[in-house]
Scaffold this motif. Structure first.
Motif, short mmCIF file in Angstrom:
data_model
loop_
_atom_site.label_atom_id
_atom_site.label_comp_id
_atom_site.label_asym_id
_atom_site.label_seq_id
_atom_site.Cartn_x
_atom_site.Cartn_y
_atom_site.Cartn_z
N ILE A 12 32.55 35.10 41.05
CA ILE A 12 32.68 36.52 40.74
C ILE A 12 34.13 36.97 40.84
CG2 ILE A 12 32.06 38.83 41.57
CD1 ILE A 12 29.36 37.80 42.29
N LYS A 13 34.85 36.48 41.85
CA LYS A 13 36.26 36.83 42.02
C LYS A 13 37.06 36.41 40.80
CE LYS A 13 40.16 36.23 45.18
NZ LYS A 13 40.61 35.61 46.45
N ALA A 14 36.84 35.18 40.33
CA ALA A 14 37.56 34.70 39.15
C ALA A 14 37.17 35.49 37.91
CB ALA A 14 37.29 33.21 38.95
N LEU A 189 51.32 42.63 34.15
CA LEU A 189 50.16 41.80 34.47
C LEU A 189 50.18 41.34 35.93
CD1 LEU A 189 49.82 39.61 31.24
CD2 LEU A 189 48.30 41.44 32.00
N ILE A 190 51.37 40.99 36.42
CA ILE A 190 51.48 40.58 37.82
C ILE A 190 51.10 41.73 38.74
CG2 ILE A 190 53.07 39.83 39.63
CD1 ILE A 190 52.33 37.64 37.67
N ILE A 191 51.62 42.92 38.43
CA ILE A 191 51.30 44.09 39.26
C ILE A 191 49.80 44.40 39.17
CG2 ILE A 191 51.68 46.57 39.53
CD1 ILE A 191 54.55 46.10 38.53
N ALA A 192 49.24 44.32 37.94
CA ALA A 192 47.80 44.59 37.77
C ALA A 192 46.96 43.57 38.53
CB ALA A 192 47.45 44.56 36.29
N LEU A 193 47.40 42.30 38.50
CA LEU A 193 46.66 41.26 39.23
C LEU A 193 46.68 41.51 40.72
CD1 LEU A 193 45.11 38.59 39.13
CD2 LEU A 193 47.29 37.39 39.20
N LEU A 194 47.86 41.91 41.24
CA LEU A 194 47.96 42.18 42.68
C LEU A 194 47.07 43.37 43.06
CD1 LEU A 194 51.82 41.71 43.20
CD2 LEU A 194 49.98 40.13 43.84
N ILE A 195 47.11 44.42 42.23
CA ILE A 195 46.28 45.59 42.53
C ILE A 195 44.80 45.24 42.41
CG2 ILE A 195 45.67 47.91 41.76
CD1 ILE A 195 48.57 48.25 40.86
N SER A 196 44.45 44.46 41.36
CA SER A 196 43.05 44.07 41.16
C SER A 196 42.54 43.20 42.31
CB SER A 196 42.91 43.32 39.84
OG SER A 196 41.61 42.79 39.71
N THR A 197 43.39 42.27 42.76
CA THR A 197 43.00 41.40 43.87
C THR A 197 42.70 42.21 45.12
OG1 THR A 197 44.36 39.62 42.96
CG2 THR A 197 43.69 39.42 45.26
N LEU A 199 41.84 45.53 45.12
CA LEU A 199 40.72 46.43 44.93
C LEU A 199 39.39 45.71 44.79
CD1 LEU A 199 42.26 49.05 42.48
CD2 LEU A 199 41.88 49.28 44.94
N GLN A 200 39.42 44.47 44.22
CA GLN A 200 38.15 43.78 43.98
C GLN A 200 37.47 43.36 45.28
OE1 GLN A 200 38.92 40.22 41.77
NE2 GLN A 200 39.88 39.16 43.46
N GLN A 201 38.22 43.37 46.38
CA GLN A 201 37.60 43.04 47.65
C GLN A 201 36.52 44.06 48.01
OE1 GLN A 201 40.70 42.61 50.59
NE2 GLN A 201 41.62 40.85 49.59
N LEU A 202 36.65 45.28 47.48
CA LEU A 202 35.61 46.28 47.73
C LEU A 202 34.28 45.84 47.15
CD1 LEU A 202 37.67 49.51 46.91
CD2 LEU A 202 37.12 48.57 49.18
N ILE A 203 34.33 44.96 46.09
CA ILE A 203 33.10 44.46 45.47
C ILE A 203 32.72 43.10 46.02
CG2 ILE A 203 32.05 43.79 43.27
CD1 ILE A 203 33.90 45.77 41.89
N THR A 204 33.72 42.22 46.13
CA THR A 204 33.41 40.83 46.49
C THR A 204 33.10 40.64 47.96
OG1 THR A 204 35.79 40.37 46.74
CG2 THR A 204 34.81 39.95 44.59
N ARG A 205 33.74 41.44 48.84
CA ARG A 205 33.51 41.22 50.28
C ARG A 205 32.04 41.41 50.65
NH1 ARG A 205 36.98 44.48 52.19
NH2 ARG A 205 38.68 43.02 52.55
#
Length: 521
Positions: A12-14, A189-197, A199-205
């Motif tokens: 899911i993270k990927a 893209l790098i900034i978006a990836l860092l922000i997404s990584t 924020l996505q913890q709110l879903i994946t954790r």
């Protein structure tokens, strides 16, 4: 489809990272294409404006030479274009469209056909809707741009300036602009990836916590565990639903454990009862010594076998000797288990009682037996009943009464006669009076002749690889082939063939087989 299958295998993270990156790349690509397109339009507009301005200057400076026919002066004016490295060629045409002066970075054709100017005049007139005699136009090609500018004097066209320039500078600026956009895209893209990584913890954790709990529950079978509840969103409701499911499973598991404990105790009790009943059943079956004694008195070779499908069988057989007569009985109680075994014991006891009471009339014998069993099954509150045939043998004469499976009569040479018993009686214990149904058949047995009694546990046994039944025909064939042997060996041959036919399958019904063969006295 292969790419989608690969995507489906990702975590899911990927997947979240991939969706974010693909979406960002598409959005940035569309924006970049728009910016580059706008830059191209802007560069073309500026380049054409600059070249037209330059052409106007060349026309103004070279108009004197054109008026007085001084080619050299006009050529010198064009030669000043050397300061513009992108200008590759320039020409001045007179009023008639003929080449008057020329400048070129490299050798080229010295003339431009007048028809080119005529066509441009026409095109300019059509497109601009202005004065058809005044020409001011730029034409872009893949690798160059061409500019035409009328030379005016006292508002009259006295000639035309033509300038050709390459697009190297424009392409160079476009490349620099594209590289800059690529760099911006990469950084974005790098900034978006860092922000997404982040924020996505709110879903994946919460999902990873839920997965960990699921694995722990599966490994330990501990339904008291609970997943940590997350946010009040779809994932949070999923975790809440999973915890609720665990609570219900835990409750049911406790109920099942309680029931299992009760069943264990009940099974122990019933096991003890069944063991007692099984022993009683075996105790009432004819023993080898008893059969041997009957064989000596009657010159009969007798072999008997019974295998219950469960601890207590519903099949019944007996061999009794009384006043010079052998009383053979065979029956099949519906079902099997404790109740069927009890009914079988009652039948055996009733038959011996009637025999000792010297009830010789077969119709009365079977009807009294039926009344006894009927009254008892009514008291028990069960629906058990049985098929039953009784056979009386004395000095080579056999009399058959009652309804059961076919009686097989085998003659000395192995010929088999099948006697149907359907019309010789009725089910025992089903109604209170069966006297009107009882009938009989007599059979003479010579030395070497005999009979075989069996239950449907043999004929209805299923093949090891299919549901095809063993059948009466196969049973008759084996008996016929083995009839020259003693009764015990005939019985063993039938059972061996039956076991081979069934394979590892367990019997679905009780199996009973009685072989009786008359020998020489």
């Amino acid at each position: 489809m292969t790419h989608f299958k690969f995507f489906a295998k990702l975590s899911i993270k990927a997947k979240l990272n991939a969706v974010m990156l693909i979406t960002s790349m598409v959005l940035l690509s569309v924006i970049s294409i728009g910016l580059i397109g706008n830059e191209i339009v802007s560069l073309k507009r500026n380049l054409s404006s600059d070249l037209l301005t330059l052409a106007d200057i060349m026309g103004s400076n070279g108009s004197i030479g054109l008026v007085f026919g001084n080619v050299q002066a006009t050529a010198d004016t064009l030669a000043s274009l050397k300061a513009k490295p992108n200008v590759t060629e320039a020409k001045v045409f007179d009023q008639q469209g003929k080449a008057f002066a020329h400048y070129a970075v490299a050798p080229c054709d010295e003339s431009i056909p007048a028809i080119t100017l005529d066509s441009l005049y026409t095109e300019y007139s059509n497109e601009s809707g202005g004065n058809a005699e005044i020409l001011e136009q730029a034409f872009f090609h893949r690798d160059r741009v061409e500019v035409f500018k009328s030379i005016l004097m006292d508002d009259k066209v006295i000639g035309t300036v033509y300038i050709q320039s390459n697009l190297d500078e424009m392409y160079l600026r476009l490349r620099h602009y594209a590289f800059m956009l690529a760099g911006v895209m990469f950084i974005a893209l790098i900034i978006a990836l860092l922000i997404s990584t982040r924020l996505q913890q709110l879903i994946t954790r919460p999902l990873f916590t839920l997965l960990t709990t699921i694995n722990q529950v599966s490994t330990e079978n501990n339904y008291a565990l609970r997943a940590t509840e997350g946010n009040h969103d779809e994932v949070g409701r999923l975790v809440e639903g999973f915890n609720g499911m665990l609570s219900k499973i835990e409750e049911r598991d406790d109920e099942i454990n309680t029931l299992n404990q009760r069943l264990t105790q009940e099974n122990l009790r019933m096991g003890a009862e069944l063991d007692v009943s099984r022993r009683l059943q075996k105790m009432l079956l004819p023993r080898t010594a008893e059969l041997t004694a009957i064989s000596r008195e009657t010159a009969l070779d007798i072999a008997c076998y019974m295998e219950p499908a469960e601890e207590i069988g519903g099949d019944y057989y007996d061999v009794l000797y009384h006043d010079g007569m052998v009383k053979l009985s065979i029956g099949d109680v519906t079902g099997h288990g404790l109740e069927s075994g009890v009914v079988m014991l009652m039948v055996q006891t009733a038959i011996r009682t009637l025999l000792n009471a010297r009830i010789n009339d077969p119709v009365l014998f079977l009807n009294l037996l039926n009344q006894t069993i009927f009254d008892n099954v009514q008291r028990m509150g069960t629906d058990k009943n049985l098929t039953l045939s009784t056979l009386d043998y004395r000095q080579g004469e056999l009399h058959l009464y009652g309804q059961h499976e076919e009686l097989l009569v085998i003659r000395e040479g192995g010929q088999v006669e099948r006697i149907d018993t359907l019309d010789l009686g009725f089910m025992i214990g089903l109604v209170d009076d069966i006297s009107s149904f009882v009938d009989g058949v007599s059979v003479s047995l010579k030395p070497g002749d005999g009979i075989v009694l069996y239950t449907d546990g043999i004929t209805e046994a299923q093949h090891k690889q299919s549901k095809k039944m063993y059948g009466v025909e196969r049973l008759c064939q084996i008996i016929s082939e083995q009839w020259h042997r003693p009764a015990q060996e005939i019985q063993e041959a039938v059972l061996d063939d039956l076991r081979h036919y069934m394979g590892p399958k367990k019997p679905l019904d009780d199996i009973t087989l009685v072989v009786v063969k008359r020998v020489s006295e």
